[in-house]
Design an enzyme around this catalytic site. Structure first.
Site, PDB file in Angstrom:
ATOM      1  N   HIS A  60      11.543  56.636  35.081  1.00 20.39           N
ATOM      2  CA  HIS A  60      11.803  55.736  36.203  1.00 20.39           C
ATOM      3  C   HIS A  60      10.458  55.316  36.776  1.00 20.39           C
ATOM      4  CE1 HIS A  60      16.062  56.850  36.248  1.00 20.39           C
ATOM      5  NE2 HIS A  60      15.672  58.103  36.164  1.00 20.39           N
TER       6      HIS A  60
ATOM      7  N   GLN B  16      18.964  56.707  31.450  1.00 19.28           N
ATOM      8  CA  GLN B  16      19.211  55.897  30.249  1.00 19.28           C
ATOM      9  C   GLN B  16      20.175  54.751  30.561  1.00 19.28           C
ATOM     10  OE1 GLN B  16      19.837  59.582  29.453  1.00 19.28           O
ATOM     11  NE2 GLN B  16      17.688  59.822  28.989  1.00 19.28           N
TER      12      GLN B  16
END
Length: 426
Positions: free
Chosen positions: A41, A225
């Protein structure tokens, strides 16, 4: 009380972190419910950029409780490293960050097992090498799995590793005579040391969240994901080892999915994929390279170049349905300012027949050819636009067409990584 889930509807890397960061202030808890340190992230927070792989994005807000749920596979060294990096950067990390005592633990032998499996496969999956898959295999197999809570009991952990490690060494030697071998006592010492540092963060996370629900707290669930990598619903076998769609919320946190009030599906204005697997709209040409370069499409965790292609409405319509998306956030729209025309896959041709559904079996999807609809590009830098009305007409038409094809409203449009590069349509 309100429960929201932010979930990627493509093959990951949809810029979910920005949306989670924007929504965090409206919630009391932010929960990561799947995956492990294979998920990256990138969050721009103020004038700083943070790259996280295991910690929830919400950890940047000390007044919010960030939870690593039981559905995550947990690598203690990476956890401690990310915590230390945040503290060095001046971010307060304490009781605002908790880890489920039921999350499963990754050990070095998981990474060696994954390395040997990938090296020995005729057709590798293209994993990140973080030991994610083998750890999930042990979780399901039960015999050789260790959970975070067990690290807090030295005699118990010593006994468990005394049985597990010899078994793992035999398995690794079976995969390769040159496989690394591990010492149970040394691993136990290392992990007991990690456990002492982690002890203040380890809780019964499911109980914590249910107490929060009863107290009327707002919970934000953060998927890792993307839904096309979901182990059950994605392009199997080229998927991750967890439920990366909203299907993982219930099992990965203990909070029933019926508690969700709002599901925001995050999509890029184009498609990307990392690693192997079918990708119908992939562009192996100058346009694909231009999108990669402009969008800085390189893996947050691995640094690998991402494969780039046109937007696939067939695939996203499928993941939006299985994820029960209520609305969408359209990300990286500014990247397409570099192209003269934009294409959208509206259907496939499979063995000479037009189909409008998404075949998630990889061997079938490999045979699919995209049927495109072409729209004019805008060739205008939109990264500074603040209002929908100020976007070029061609840009607005592209947004509207995606919404029509997906039969969902687009509520957020991102035209850059910063918070103020966000246009709210609802």
């Amino acid at each position: 009380m309100a429960c929201t889930c932010v979930v990627g509807l493509q093959w990951g890397d949809e810029a979910k972190g920005k949306i989670v960061d924007i929504l965090t202030d409206q919630h009391d808890f932010v929960v990561r419910y799947n995956g492990g340190a294979n998920a990256g992230h990138t969050v721009v927070h103020g004038d700083r950029t943070f790259k996280l792989s295991l910690l929830p994005t919400g950890v940047l807000k000390p007044h919010v409780r960030s939870v690593i749920g039981n559905g995550v596979v947990f690598y203690p060294p990476r956890f401690l490293e990310e915590v230390a990096n945040l503290r060095t950067a001046g971010v307060r990390v304490g009781e605002n960050l908790v880890v489920s005592d039921h999350a499963h633990v990754i050990f070095p032998y998981h990474m060696e097992e994954e390395r040997l499996n990938e090296a020995g496969a005729e057709q590798s999956i293209g994993t990140t090498g973080r030991g994610i898959g083998p750890c999930y295999q042990d979780k399901v197999g039960r015999i050789a799995a260790v959970r975070v809570g067990e690290l807090l009991y030295p005699d118990h952990l010593r006994e468990r590793l005394g049985v597990i490690v010899p078994r793992k060494n035999r398995l690794l030697r079976g995969l390769s005579p040159d496989a690394k071998q591990f010492d149970a006592d040394a691993l136990c010492r290392d992990y007991l040391g990690y456990a002492e540092q982690m002890r203040p963060h380890v809780v019964n996370a499911t109980q914590l969240l249910h107490d929060g629900l009863r107290a009327g707290k707002n919970i934000l669930f953060e998927a890792a994901q993307g839904s096309l990598l979901d182990v059950d619903h994605g392009t199997y076998p080229y998927v991750t080892s967890s439920n990366s769609s909203t299907a993982g919320v219930w099992s990965g946190s203990g909070v029933p999915s019926r508690k969700l009030d709002r599901v925001i599906g995050v999509i890029k204005a184009y498609s990307t994929r990392v690693g192997r697997g079918p990708f119908p709209t992939e562009l192996n040409d100058d346009i694909g390279e231009r999108i990669r370069r402009t969008g800085r499409e390189y893996g947050t965790v691995t640094g690998r170049p991402r494969r780039c292609g046109w937007f696939d409405a067939v695939a996203v319509r499928y993941t939006a349905a299985i994820g029960a998306a209520d609305e969408m956030a359209l990300m990286l729209l500014d990247v397409l300012s570099e192209v003269d025309e934009v294409r959208i896959a509206v259907a496939y041709e499979l063995d000479g027949k037009r189909i409008d559904y998404f075949p998630s079996d990889a061997f079938l999807l490999e045979r699919c050819k995209p049927i495109y609809e072409t729209l004019p590009g805008w060739r205008v830098d939109v990264s500074g636009v603040k209002r929908q009305a100020d976007l070029p007409a061609a840009t607005r038409r592209y947004i509207d067409r995606l919404s029509e094809l997906l039969q969902l409203p687009i509520s957020i449009v991102s035209v850059g990584p910063d918070r103020d590069q966000t246009i709210y349509l609802r």
